[in-house]
Design an enzyme around this catalytic site. Structure first.
Site: not given
Length: 381
Positions: A176, A303, A360
């Site tokens: 990630d 982000y 994940h």
């Protein structure tokens, strides 16, 4: 040597009391009939989790368990960094830095730390041990509340491993956001990073020349495009308007839990039941790390910082560039179905493993599988 400060998690009682009051005063929204997970977070699942949070979950018990891990803080370039640091058993353990992502935390790796540092106790090769370092990304958990891009964080980690902990060389692993940090570490410091291990390598953006892509890569590109349309709303808002979302998530524990739990369900090998992959205690402890530190806003703002840097940095971020350092890649079935051809386009693949189960958050969900692949790769490369 930069100073190391021993760290113990000690959440003030008034923070926990306030949380209980907020949970009690939750103003629940209406819910579509037979919603399941089709509209987002499953209403029944969330209500059950919140009921457990109110009546059965014991933060002090979880806090004590976390404090069994040796934790430290140090200041690098003016930023306070929190990290777990456990020395491996044996004569010559390899130094290994583990990079978590979002919406998890350093807690992603709590199961695998003893397996990596003391493999003999878990049926592994006693000679394949590691000195394990698990930092909290800036803006997450108990590190400073500041949002940074992959390249800046990777630079901090290089200083942590060499200037603070004294290692000349080391290996690194992550997924990630941690994938980007790990790739950036390898690209900025190839003389220090001996090898890296990843559970994802980056995704097609639509800018690639499809005539150069294999059939498997083209199918993967189409899958990713469809996935972004169906599942990528979180990324769009966190990359563009994170502050708007941050007010709600920092104020409402149920809102925070909903935002995070939906990803743990959607990105994991749950087979339709979240608790096939994670216990309620595990889900809530990860959520609590965000809640008690008030870091959800800086975590999602990471982000936007990454997006801004990607478009304003000459040549783009190092985290997005091809990695020459030897790389192991493990792909889990509930995560993006990365083909080996695409992985080789992104990194110098020396080991590529298609896993039988997991998703994940593999180190938390299927720790033994993840550890075996990581350990085998780093001791073979």
């Amino acid at each position: 040597m930069t100073q190391l400060n021993p760290f113990t998690i000690q959440v003030p009682q008034d923070v926990l009391d306030d949380l209980q009051q907020r949970l009690t005063r939750t103003r629940w929204t209406d819910e579509p009939q037979h919603a399941d997970w089709n509209y987002g977070t499953n209403p029944q699942c969330l209500r059950e989790l919140v009921e457990y949070w109110q009546n059965n979950y014991d933060w002090r018990k979880q806090e004590a368990a976390l404090n069994e891990l040796p934790q430290f803080t140090t200041t690098i370039d003016g930023i306070n960094i929190h990290f777990v640091y456990v020395k491996g058993k044996g004569d010559n353990p390899k130094p290994l830095i583990l990079n978590h992502g979002w919406p998890d935390s350093f807690y992603r790796f709590y199961k695998v730390i003893p397996m990596l540092t003391d493999p003999a106790s878990y049926g592994g090769n006693p000679a394949h041990s590691f000195d394990v370092v698990v930092p909290s990304i800036p803006g997450f958990g108990f590190s400073d509340r500041v949002a940074l891009n992959d390249d800046v964080t990777a630079n901090l980690w290089a200083k942590l491993m060499t200037d603070v902990l004294g290692y000349d060389t080391f290996v690194a692993a992550g997924g990630d956001l941690g994938m980007g940090i790990t790739k950036s570490l390898a690209n900025q410091y190839p003389d220090r990073v001996q090898a890296i291990h990843l559970t994802d390598v980056g995704y097609p953006t639509g800018t690639e020349d499809w005539s150069t892509m294999s059939h498997a890569e083209q199918e993967f590109g189409q899958f990713i495009q469809q996935w972004w349309y169906a599942e990528g709303a979180y990324n769009m808002i966190q990359s563009t308007k994170p502050q708007t979302l941050g007010y709600a998530l920092n104020d409402s524990p149920v809102g925070l839990a909903s935002w995070i739990v939906e990803k743990f369900y959607g990105w994991s090998d749950t087979q339709g039941n979240l608790e096939n992959s994670f216990t309620k205690d595990e889900l809530l402890t990860n959520i609590m790390i965000y809640w008690v530190t008030q870091t959800i806003n800086t975590s999602i703002r990471t982000y936007r910082e990454g997006m801004l840097a990607a478009y304003s940095t000459e040549g783009g971020l190092k985290s997005a560039q091809y990695v020459d350092v030897p790389t192991g890649v493990a792909i889990f079935p509930a995560d993006a179905p990365t083909p080996e051809d695409w992985a080789k386009r992104m990194v110098n693949v020396k080991r590529f493993t298609k896993m039988p189960k997991g998703g994940h958050f593999a180190a938390l969900e299927v720790p033994a599988l993840w550890v075996n692949d990581v350990s085998t790769f780093f001791y073979e490369v």
